[in-house]
Design an enzyme around this catalytic site. Structure first.
Site, PDB file in Angstrom:
ATOM      1  N   TYR A   1      30.828  40.180  44.554  1.00 47.76           N
ATOM      2  CA  TYR A   1      31.629  40.300  45.766  1.00 47.76           C
ATOM      3  C   TYR A   1      30.832  41.015  46.868  1.00 47.76           C
ATOM      4  O   TYR A   1      29.644  41.265  46.714  1.00 47.76           O
ATOM      5  CB  TYR A   1      32.963  40.964  45.428  1.00 47.76           C
ATOM      6  CG  TYR A   1      33.759  40.143  44.439  1.00 47.76           C
ATOM      7  CD1 TYR A   1      34.156  38.843  44.753  1.00 47.76           C
ATOM      8  CD2 TYR A   1      34.063  40.629  43.164  1.00 47.76           C
ATOM      9  CE1 TYR A   1      34.843  38.062  43.831  1.00 47.76           C
ATOM     10  CE2 TYR A   1      34.759  39.849  42.242  1.00 47.76           C
ATOM     11  CZ  TYR A   1      35.140  38.564  42.574  1.00 47.76           C
ATOM     12  OH  TYR A   1      35.818  37.784  41.666  1.00 47.76           O
TER      13      TYR A   1
ATOM     14  N   ARG B   1      32.407  50.593  40.788  1.00 45.14           N
ATOM     15  CA  ARG B   1      32.120  49.638  39.713  1.00 45.14           C
ATOM     16  C   ARG B   1      30.882  48.817  40.075  1.00 45.14           C
ATOM     17  O   ARG B   1      30.774  48.275  41.172  1.00 45.14           O
ATOM     18  CB  ARG B   1      33.305  48.704  39.474  1.00 45.14           C
ATOM     19  CG  ARG B   1      33.154  47.946  38.147  1.00 45.14           C
ATOM     20  CD  ARG B   1      34.371  47.123  37.777  1.00 45.14           C
ATOM     21  NE  ARG B   1      34.548  47.114  36.330  1.00 45.14           N
ATOM     22  CZ  ARG B   1      35.031  46.076  35.634  1.00 45.14           C
ATOM     23  NH1 ARG B   1      35.399  44.970  36.249  1.00 45.14           N
ATOM     24  NH2 ARG B   1      35.170  46.161  34.327  1.00 45.14           N
TER      25      ARG B   1
ATOM     26  N   ARG C   1      40.714  42.640  28.102  1.00 38.61           N
ATOM     27  CA  ARG C   1      41.709  41.702  27.575  1.00 38.61           C
ATOM     28  C   ARG C   1      42.641  42.315  26.538  1.00 38.61           C
ATOM     29  O   ARG C   1      43.825  41.975  26.515  1.00 38.61           O
ATOM     30  CB  ARG C   1      41.013  40.455  27.024  1.00 38.61           C
ATOM     31  CG  ARG C   1      40.291  39.660  28.096  1.00 38.61           C
ATOM     32  CD  ARG C   1      39.561  38.448  27.507  1.00 38.61           C
ATOM     33  NE  ARG C   1      38.737  37.777  28.501  1.00 38.61           N
ATOM     34  CZ  ARG C   1      37.470  38.105  28.787  1.00 38.61           C
ATOM     35  NH1 ARG C   1      36.898  39.106  28.145  1.00 38.61           N
ATOM     36  NH2 ARG C   1      36.787  37.445  29.699  1.00 38.61           N
TER      37      ARG C   1
END
Length: 361
Positions: free
Chosen positions: A183, A230, A320
C-alpha cells in the site's frame, strides 16, 4: 516462565493482559463506509486478546482500495468506530486503529472516480481489487496512478494527522500505520515501486523519508507510546518488491527506533509453500529496535512460544485463527481444538462467518 504467551506486557504506557495479538484483517462488512454494531460485536467477542488491531481503516476516500471497508474521516465514521471501541473496552480489551492509504492498489470505482496516487506513475501489475457493482463484489484490475507531487505528499501527511485525531475521538487506545503489503507507504519504501528522483526516491534514506514523516504526524497527535507500524519486508504483495529487503527494512527499524514508537509489527509471508523469514533478519531486527516487536504469519502456539523464548518477538499475532475462534486466547491456554474458518465468508456479507463462530464448549 516470564515471557510466555500469557504473561502481561507493557506496551508503551499500556499494560496488556497477554502477548497474543489479533492483527488487522479486512472483512468488508462496512457497506456504507462506517463501522457498525455487527462489527462491534465481532471485536468485543475477541477482546481477550492482549491487543486488537483494527482492520485497515482508510484515511480518505482516495485512500480506499476495496468495496465496503470502513473509513475514519467523517463524523459518522468516527461514531461507528466508537461503537467498536466502547464494546471492546467494556470487555476489558485494548484496541488500536490501523490507519490505511492504499495508494495505487485501487480503482476509480472505490475512489469517487478520482485517479489513484502513488510514489510513482507505475501501475500495480497483475493486482485486482474488488468493487461494488450493483451491491455485488466484482474483481477488477487496478489502474495507472499519478505520481504524487510535494503538495500531494503534504496533503496525505495532513490526512494521517487528522485520522489520528479522529481515532482518539473514536476511543481507540492508539494507532498503527499500515506501511506493509504494497500500500501507499510501502510504495515509497520498496525500490521497485519507487521511481522518484527527488528527496523521496533513490537512496534507502530517501525512500524511508515518507514513512518517517507520516510517523511524526501520528506521534504528534497520540504520543510515541501509542504508535505502532506494520511492515512486510519479504511478502511482495500487491506488486511491491525491494531489491535488498534486508538492508531496507533494518534501516526502517533503526529509523522507527529513533522515533521511540511503541512497536513494529512484521507481517511475514503466510502462504503454505512460502519460505520462513530469515533468522538472520529477525536477529538484526532485534538489535535495531528496542521496543516491542510483534510477529505475524503462519504461527501456531508452539512456534509463537519459541519466538518469544528466542527473543525475536515480544508478542505474536494470530490472524485467521481469530476469525473462527472468538475465544482463541482461552483455547490456546487450555489446548482446546481450534475451529477452521470458512473462506467463503471472509469478505462482505453479514453476521454469517463474522459473529456466529461459537466459543468452545
Amino acid at each position: 516462565m516470564k515471557n510466555d504467551l500469557f504473561s502481561p506486557i507493557q506496551l508503551g504506557d499500556l499494560t496488556l493482559n497477554n502477548r497474543i495479538v489479533m492483527p488487522p484483517m479486512t472483512r468488508s462488512r462496512a457497506k456504507n463506509g462506517c463501522a457498525n454494531a455487527m462489527m462491534a460485536e465481532y471485536y468485543a467477542q475477541r477482546a481477550e486478546a492482549g491487543l486488537i488491531i483494527s482492520e485497515g481503516t482508510q484515511i480518505s476516500q482516495l485512500g480506499q482500495g476495496y468495496a465496503w471497508t470502513p473509513g475514519i474521516y467523517t463524523p459518522d465514521q468516527i461514531q461507528g468506530w466508537k461503537l467498536v471501541t466502547d464494546a471492546v473496552h467494556a470487555k476489558g480489551g485494548k484496541i488500536f486503529a490501523q490507519l490505511w492509504h492504499v495508494g495505487r492498489v485501487t480503482h476509480p470505482s472505490n475512489t469517487g472516480g478520482i485517479q489513484p496516487i502513488s510514489s510513482s506513475e507505475q501501475a500495480a501489475k497483475n493486482v485486482t481489487v474488488f468493487i461494488d457493482e450493483a451491491n455485488q463484489p466484482n474483481f477488477v484490475d487496478t489502474v495507472l496512478p499519478r505520481a504524487m507531487t510535494q503538495d500531494d505528499i503534504e496533503h496525505v501527511k495532513a490526512e494521517f494527522h487528522q485520522a489520528a485525531l479522529n481515532a482518539l475521538e473514536a476511543g481507540f487506545d492508539g494507532v498503527e500505520l499500515h506501511a506493509a503489503n504494497g500500500y501507499l507507504v510501502n510504495q515509497f519504501i520498496d525500490s521497485e515501486a519507487n521511481l522518484r528522483d527527488d528527496e523521496y526516491g533513490g537512496s534507502t534514506e530517501n525512500r524511508l523519508r515518507f514513512l518517517g514523516e507520516v510517523v511524526d504526524q501520528l506521534v504528534a497527535v497520540v504520543g510515541k507510546d501509542r504508535v505502532g507500524v506494520r511492515l512486510a519486508p519479504f511478502t511482495c504483495l500487491n506488486g511491491t518488491i525491494d531489491s535488498d529487503p534486508d538492508t531496507t527494512y533494518i534501516e526502517a527499524a533503526k529509523l522507527l527506533n529513533s522515533k521511540g514508537i511503541a512497536y513494529i509489527h512484521i507481517a511475514e509471508v503466510d502462504w503454505d509453500d512460502a519460505p520462513d523469514t530469515p533468522e538472520s533478519f529477525k536477529k538484526n531486527l532485534r538489535k535495531a529496535f528496542d521496543q516491542t516487536i510483534i510477529l505475524a504469519g503462519k504461527y501456531n502456539p508452539e512456534k509463537a512460544q519459541l519466538a518469544l523464548e528466542q527473543g525475536y518477538a515480544d508478542m505474536v499475532a494470530f490472524g485467521r485463527p481469530f476469525i473462527s475462534n472468538p475465544d482463541l486466547v482461552s483455547r490456546i491456554k487450555h489446548q482446546y481444538p481450534l475451529t477452521a474458518h470458512n473462506p467463503e465468508t471472509l469478505f462482505g456479507g453479514d453476521e454469517k462467518g463474522l459473529t456466529d463462530y461459537a466459543t468452545y464448549q
